[in-house]
Design a protein around this motif. Structure first.
Motif, PDB file in Angstrom:
ATOM      1  N   LYS A  84       0.822  -1.118  -0.209  1.00  0.00           N
ATOM      2  CA  LYS A  84      -0.140   0.064   0.127  1.00  0.00           C
ATOM      3  C   LYS A  84       0.956   1.066  -0.017  1.00  0.00           C
ATOM      4  O   LYS A  84       0.434   2.068  -0.709  1.00  0.00           O
ATOM      5  N   THR A  85       1.907   1.035   0.742  1.00  0.00           N
ATOM      6  CA  THR A  85       2.803   2.400   0.949  1.00  0.00           C
ATOM      7  C   THR A  85       3.456   2.708  -0.409  1.00  0.00           C
ATOM      8  O   THR A  85       3.490   3.827  -0.956  1.00  0.00           O
ATOM      9  N   VAL A  86       4.096   1.602  -1.190  1.00  0.00           N
ATOM     10  CA  VAL A  86       4.654   1.602  -2.569  1.00  0.00           C
ATOM     11  C   VAL A  86       3.555   2.352  -3.535  1.00  0.00           C
ATOM     12  O   VAL A  86       3.881   3.291  -4.221  1.00  0.00           O
ATOM     13  N   ALA A  87       2.347   1.736  -3.547  1.00  0.00           N
ATOM     14  CA  ALA A  87       1.354   2.436  -4.371  1.00  0.00           C
ATOM     15  C   ALA A  87       1.060   3.704  -4.072  1.00  0.00           C
ATOM     16  O   ALA A  87       0.786   4.523  -5.189  1.00  0.00           O
ATOM     17  N   ASN A  88       1.139   3.993  -2.695  1.00  0.00           N
ATOM     18  CA  ASN A  88       0.803   5.610  -2.550  1.00  0.00           C
ATOM     19  C   ASN A  88       2.230   6.459  -2.963  1.00  0.00           C
ATOM     20  O   ASN A  88       1.787   7.557  -3.430  1.00  0.00           O
ATOM     21  N   TYR A  89       3.441   6.161  -2.701  1.00  0.00           N
ATOM     22  CA  TYR A  89       4.605   6.755  -3.042  1.00  0.00           C
ATOM     23  C   TYR A  89       4.318   6.960  -4.604  1.00  0.00           C
ATOM     24  O   TYR A  89       4.698   8.215  -5.124  1.00  0.00           O
ATOM     25  N   ARG A  90       4.222   5.830  -5.352  1.00  0.00           N
ATOM     26  CA  ARG A  90       4.339   6.134  -6.638  1.00  0.00           C
ATOM     27  C   ARG A  90       3.050   6.945  -7.377  1.00  0.00           C
ATOM     28  O   ARG A  90       3.498   7.490  -8.484  1.00  0.00           O
ATOM     29  N   GLN A  91       1.993   7.079  -6.738  1.00  0.00           N
ATOM     30  CA  GLN A  91       1.088   7.952  -7.317  1.00  0.00           C
ATOM     31  C   GLN A  91       1.323   9.341  -6.825  1.00  0.00           C
ATOM     32  O   GLN A  91       1.122  10.051  -7.503  1.00  0.00           O
ATOM     33  N   ILE A  92       2.158   9.529  -5.584  1.00  0.00           N
ATOM     34  CA  ILE A  92       2.171  10.986  -5.370  1.00  0.00           C
ATOM     35  C   ILE A  92       3.505  11.346  -6.378  1.00  0.00           C
ATOM     36  O   ILE A  92       3.788  12.551  -6.527  1.00  0.00           O
ATOM     37  N   GLN A  93       4.690  10.329  -6.429  1.00  0.00           N
ATOM     38  CA  GLN A  93       5.558  10.739  -7.366  1.00  0.00           C
ATOM     39  C   GLN A  93       5.175  11.118  -8.627  1.00  0.00           C
ATOM     40  O   GLN A  93       5.665  12.000  -9.467  1.00  0.00           O
ATOM     41  N   ALA A 111      12.601  21.453 -19.145  1.00  0.00           N
ATOM     42  CA  ALA A 111      13.482  20.715 -18.258  1.00  0.00           C
ATOM     43  C   ALA A 111      12.941  19.219 -18.380  1.00  0.00           C
ATOM     44  O   ALA A 111      11.894  19.000 -18.798  1.00  0.00           O
ATOM     45  N   VAL A 112      13.906  17.990 -18.103  1.00  0.00           N
ATOM     46  CA  VAL A 112      13.499  16.761 -18.111  1.00  0.00           C
ATOM     47  C   VAL A 112      13.201  16.238 -16.575  1.00  0.00           C
ATOM     48  O   VAL A 112      14.153  16.290 -15.811  1.00  0.00           O
ATOM     49  N   VAL A 113      12.099  15.830 -16.400  1.00  0.00           N
ATOM     50  CA  VAL A 113      11.736  15.338 -15.119  1.00  0.00           C
ATOM     51  C   VAL A 113      11.710  13.828 -15.130  1.00  0.00           C
ATOM     52  O   VAL A 113      10.766  13.269 -15.909  1.00  0.00           O
ATOM     53  N   GLN A 114      12.466  13.225 -14.326  1.00  0.00           N
ATOM     54  CA  GLN A 114      12.530  11.624 -14.509  1.00  0.00           C
ATOM     55  C   GLN A 114      12.148  11.249 -13.097  1.00  0.00           C
ATOM     56  O   GLN A 114      12.542  11.740 -11.947  1.00  0.00           O
ATOM     57  N   ARG A 115      11.659  10.115 -12.798  1.00  0.00           N
ATOM     58  CA  ARG A 115      11.140   9.414 -11.700  1.00  0.00           C
ATOM     59  C   ARG A 115      12.357   8.500 -11.132  1.00  0.00           C
ATOM     60  O   ARG A 115      12.856   7.717 -12.081  1.00  0.00           O
ATOM     61  N   GLN A 116      12.792   8.597 -10.044  1.00  0.00           N
ATOM     62  CA  GLN A 116      13.837   7.897  -9.505  1.00  0.00           C
ATOM     63  C   GLN A 116      13.605   6.734  -8.333  1.00  0.00           C
ATOM     64  O   GLN A 116      12.856   7.263  -7.310  1.00  0.00           O
ATOM     65  N   GLY A 117      13.394   5.564  -8.306  1.00  0.00           N
ATOM     66  CA  GLY A 117      13.193   4.708  -7.187  1.00  0.00           C
ATOM     67  C   GLY A 117      11.648   4.989  -6.981  1.00  0.00           C
ATOM     68  O   GLY A 117      10.650   5.021  -8.157  1.00  0.00           O
ATOM     69  N   ILE A 118      11.082   5.129  -5.804  1.00  0.00           N
ATOM     70  CA  ILE A 118       9.653   5.378  -5.378  1.00  0.00           C
ATOM     71  C   ILE A 118       9.613   6.593  -4.631  1.00  0.00           C
ATOM     72  O   ILE A 118       8.732   7.003  -4.562  1.00  0.00           O
TER      73      ILE A 118
END
Length: 253
Positions: A84-93, A111-118
């Motif tokens: 649940k925490t992973v899903a929450n982080y990914r959505q907010i990210q 600018a180029v925005v990239q997601r890193q980890g979660i």
């Protein structure tokens, strides 16, 4: 075999430099050098996970238990996020990335925005790099200061970072209880001056989970002379930097 020997063996077997390995581990070349020499290093969850991902879990758990830094690697690696925490982080990210992309699209050079980890984002504008660390922790400002210090330490180990921001979420399901309410007004970390000698900018960003936008920023340490993200004091970059800076700050009003 020690942890340092295992890391050095991997690097030499794959014929890569310490600088290249540093990029794989998301640390600095000095960090790799200290790891290989079995010297103490500031160990973070991200670095621990990178080391395990590099060597393999079986290899890590076969290393001499007395090896320097190994205990911290194992401790941090054994703290996986709940689903649940992973899903929450990914959505907010994802939402933070979209908000940042929308603002930077109006700059003269997008600018180029990239997601890193979660838990993090990286925003690159030409050679400028901005590392953004998402924080869902509930608690008072005094509780979050160590979290901020850890993030700054991690950013300091990364090569060529021009700005570090801790993203503090407000509103929505992750908002603290009323007794632990987080102010969105600039200021709670403003009195900190022990990081003024850093070679990159530092700020606290407040992200509204309802509006899905950044609503405020506490600037803790700022440079405009080329070390920071916005080069307002660099003659050949001042005009473009001023426009980007103005649009960034105005977007939060």
């Amino acid at each position: 075999m020690t942890l340092g020997e295992a890391i050095r063996y991997y690097r030499e077997e794959n014929s890569i430099s310490q600088a290249s390995l540093a990029q794989k581990l998301h640390t600095s070349q000095m960090g790799v050098s200290r790891l290989e020499a079995n010297q103490d290093i500031r160990m973070t969850k991200a670095l621990a996970e990178s080391i395990v991902g590099l060597l393999g879990e079986n290899q890590v758990y076969a290393i001499d238990d007395e090896s320097k830094n190994l205990a911290q690697v194992k401790k941090l690696f054994k703290m996986p996020y709940e689903e649940k925490t992973v899903a929450n982080y990914r959505q907010i990210q994802k939402e933070c990335a979209a908000a940042l992309t929308a603002v930077t699209r109006s700059w003269s050079r997008e600018a180029v925005v990239q997601r890193q980890g979660i838990e993090s984002l990286e925003c690159a504008n030409d050679e400028k790099r901005w590392y953004l660390d998402i924080c869902l922790n509930r608690g008072s400002d005094s509780v979050l200061r160590p979290r901020l210090a850890e993030g700054i330490g991690l950013a300091a180990m990364k090569p060529s970072i021009n700005k570090y921001s801790m993203i503090r979420c407000v509103g929505g399901a992750t908002e603290p209880e009323p007794s632990e309410a987080v102010t969105t007004e600039p200021g709670p970390f403003g009195a900190i001056n022990c990081w003024d000698n850093l070679n990159f900018d530092v700020s606290i960003l407040y992200f509204d989970l309802q509006k899905k936008k950044f609503i405020a920023e506490d600037d803790i340490c700022v440079h405009y002379d080329g070390r920071g993200f916005f080069d307002l004091a660099v003659p050949d970059r001042a005009e473009a930097a001023a426009t980007a800076y103005s649009r960034w700050k105005t977007s939060m009003k």
